[in-house]
Design a protein around this motif. Sequence first.
Motif, mmCIF file in Angstrom:
data_model
loop_
_atom_site.group_PDB
_atom_site.id
_atom_site.type_symbol
_atom_site.label_atom_id
_atom_site.label_comp_id
_atom_site.label_asym_id
_atom_site.label_seq_id
_atom_site.Cartn_x
_atom_site.Cartn_y
_atom_site.Cartn_z
ATOM 1 N N LEU A 349 72.442 62.262 45.804
ATOM 2 C CA LEU A 349 74.035 62.658 45.191
ATOM 3 C C LEU A 349 74.881 61.779 45.392
ATOM 4 N N ALA A 350 75.063 60.893 46.572
ATOM 5 C CA ALA A 350 76.009 60.004 46.853
ATOM 6 C C ALA A 350 75.887 58.632 46.126
ATOM 7 N N ASN A 351 74.814 58.446 45.558
ATOM 8 C CA ASN A 351 74.175 57.101 44.999
ATOM 9 C C ASN A 351 73.884 56.999 43.533
ATOM 10 N N ALA A 352 73.407 57.994 43.170
ATOM 11 C CA ALA A 352 72.743 58.210 41.713
ATOM 12 C C ALA A 352 73.725 58.368 40.607
ATOM 13 N N GLY A 353 74.882 58.770 41.186
ATOM 14 C CA GLY A 353 76.128 59.073 39.886
ATOM 15 C C GLY A 353 76.696 57.779 39.547
ATOM 16 N N VAL A 354 76.188 57.541 38.146
ATOM 17 C CA VAL A 354 76.807 56.250 37.442
ATOM 18 C C VAL A 354 77.410 56.784 36.200
ATOM 19 N N PRO A 355 78.795 56.312 36.125
ATOM 20 C CA PRO A 355 79.502 56.567 34.720
ATOM 21 C C PRO A 355 78.744 55.794 33.633
ATOM 22 N N ILE A 356 78.317 56.567 32.611
ATOM 23 C CA ILE A 356 77.195 55.884 31.641
ATOM 24 C C ILE A 356 78.472 55.528 30.479
ATOM 25 N N THR A 357 78.799 54.244 30.352
ATOM 26 C CA THR A 357 79.670 53.763 29.183
ATOM 27 C C THR A 357 79.193 52.738 28.569
ATOM 28 N N THR A 358 79.817 52.605 27.631
ATOM 29 C CA THR A 358 79.185 51.798 26.124
ATOM 30 C C THR A 358 78.942 50.404 26.906
ATOM 31 N N ASP A 359 79.722 49.816 27.726
ATOM 32 C CA ASP A 359 79.549 48.547 28.323
ATOM 33 C C ASP A 359 78.244 48.626 29.104
ATOM 34 N N ALA A 430 73.071 44.096 47.458
ATOM 35 C CA ALA A 430 73.104 43.010 46.768
ATOM 36 C C ALA A 430 74.373 42.819 45.866
ATOM 37 N N PHE A 431 75.124 43.997 45.653
ATOM 38 C CA PHE A 431 76.183 44.154 44.700
ATOM 39 C C PHE A 431 77.169 44.975 45.154
ATOM 40 N N THR A 432 78.517 44.843 44.850
ATOM 41 C CA THR A 432 79.597 45.859 45.180
ATOM 42 C C THR A 432 80.062 46.488 44.161
ATOM 43 N N ALA A 433 80.950 47.508 44.428
ATOM 44 C CA ALA A 433 81.368 48.274 43.406
ATOM 45 C C ALA A 433 82.034 47.726 42.228
ATOM 46 N N GLY A 434 82.989 46.762 42.644
ATOM 47 C CA GLY A 434 83.519 46.127 41.397
ATOM 48 C C GLY A 434 82.803 44.822 41.038
ATOM 49 N N GLY A 435 81.545 44.876 41.335
ATOM 50 C CA GLY A 435 80.797 43.564 41.057
ATOM 51 C C GLY A 435 79.484 43.893 40.141
ATOM 52 N N GLY A 436 79.565 45.073 39.406
ATOM 53 C CA GLY A 436 78.620 45.530 38.456
ATOM 54 C C GLY A 436 77.560 46.377 38.958
ATOM 55 N N LEU A 437 77.866 47.134 40.389
ATOM 56 C CA LEU A 437 76.877 47.854 40.878
ATOM 57 C C LEU A 437 76.586 49.032 40.082
ATOM 58 N N ASP A 438 77.695 49.775 39.426
ATOM 59 C CA ASP A 438 77.168 51.144 38.476
ATOM 60 C C ASP A 438 76.207 50.487 37.172
ATOM 61 N N ILE A 440 74.037 48.265 37.481
ATOM 62 C CA ILE A 440 72.765 48.009 38.073
ATOM 63 C C ILE A 440 72.023 49.338 38.481
ATOM 64 N N LYS A 441 72.652 50.317 39.015
ATOM 65 C CA LYS A 441 72.048 51.423 39.338
ATOM 66 C C LYS A 441 71.639 52.221 38.066
ATOM 67 N N LEU A 442 72.534 52.063 36.909
ATOM 68 C CA LEU A 442 71.913 52.681 35.645
ATOM 69 C C LEU A 442 70.803 51.978 35.172
ATOM 70 N N ALA A 443 70.380 50.820 35.640
ATOM 71 C CA ALA A 443 69.185 49.768 35.194
ATOM 72 C C ALA A 443 68.188 50.518 35.982
ATOM 73 N N VAL A 444 68.388 51.051 37.305
ATOM 74 C CA VAL A 444 67.455 51.409 38.229
ATOM 75 C C VAL A 444 66.907 52.648 37.731
#
Length: 473
Positions: A349-359, A430-438, A440-444
């Motif tokens: 619940l704390a880590n799988a929430g990823v905003p799904i954006t066009t980018d 490996a990644f920070t919240a502002g460094g592309g973490l979202d 990366i999570k979406l890819a996982v």
Amino acid sequence: MAIAHRSRLRSRLETRARSAERVRALLPLTRFLHLGEIAGGPLLIAAVVALIWANIPGAGYTALWRHELTLSLGWLSRTEPLNRWVTDALLPLFFFVAGLEIKRELVHGELDSWRRAALPLAVAIGGIVVPMGCYLAFTHGSPESRGWAIPVATDIAFALALLGLLGDRAPRSVKVLALAFAAIDDIGATLIVAVFYSAHLSWPALVVAAGFLLLILSCRWLSVRGELIYWLLGAGFVASVLQGGIHSTVAGLVLGMLAPSHSLFSREDLVARLDEVSGHISDLDARLAQFEESGQDTECHEYEELLERQAAYLAELEELTVGYEAPADRELRRVTPWVSYLVLPVFGLANAGVPITTDALGSLVTLGASLAIVVALTIGKPVGFLLAAWLALRTGLAQLPEGVGWRHLAVVGMLAGVGFTVSLFIAQLAFTAGGGLDRIKLAVLLGSFIAAALGTGTGYALLRPSESRASPT
């Protein structure tokens, strides 16, 4: 007073008898669930909820889980986002259970001899090296290469849950192989975290951690039985390791592997002593009944002495039944439900929430870390798994377990690409919240979903329901 005391003793004896019957009735269920200790269903539900929550405008998902909290307790002081606190404080319990599983496999299971461990060891190495190579092939020379360990781990909870969906298409020997593979895979992932993703080391804190570990080992050597002392010392060890710059999950795995995996006495000794103690309790009960029926003084010293002796035998009976279960098995039985239905769902619940954006979606089809993760999980994992298995079998270092064929290996290899829990965890390191973490999570999440679909679909397509033994050719 004495009669009331004896009534309480009888009540305790009847309660223990009912408890023993309940435990005996549950034994077939616990044996059935033994292979899939950690349930993947609650984690999957939590991940879906997190994804929906994170994509509802104004729902506050990001604000909640990235809100920073400070904990100060003596020399321990840390400030982290809430989702990192969840990872640091709860995920060690998941690795503690993994350590217990590994210890069991090393002592009683598929890893208790080189011949039996060779195949799980080989496929675990292949399942680490090839996905790592795939990732680096896409990201070599870029800052994103620091995430090379993201696709190396397997979420065994999901993998075994998916194998369970195949029913008798996946015989027990296949699940045992998957569990043994995952045990070695967990060791590899933990070593990678400890060596490559640890922060600046604080030697004073690590010295304190060594002190806690020494106390735990001393308690084991002195045969200290109280569980509370071990939990308190274990918590101190985990906190000290984390403060020392090594992630707390490493401490969780170490504690799990330190748990004793042998009971205090053999089954034969247990049965003999239980018969003896039960006989003493029955004799004493008969003598107490004679006292009451004859109208003798139940307040006399002899009657009180009989009551005390019966209480002592009752306590010994309880100690015998508890002591026969190995501490590692007992903790596995007690902690696993908490991991399945609290730790992993809260982590998801704390880590799988990823905003799904066009980018974020666009990054999945361009060269870079996102595409590298998807390819490594869906292609690199099964290729590495099967290639290592072929080499180990071809060279004679290993042999296929009975009932396991290449089709089974292919299915397990595909399901090994379900990274999820540990992959999300390493992504955080490996990644920070502002460094592309979202993204990366979406890819996982996407790579794990594709691997799950491929493995399950292939299992239904290639494996026959009645198949109990497959040809290795």
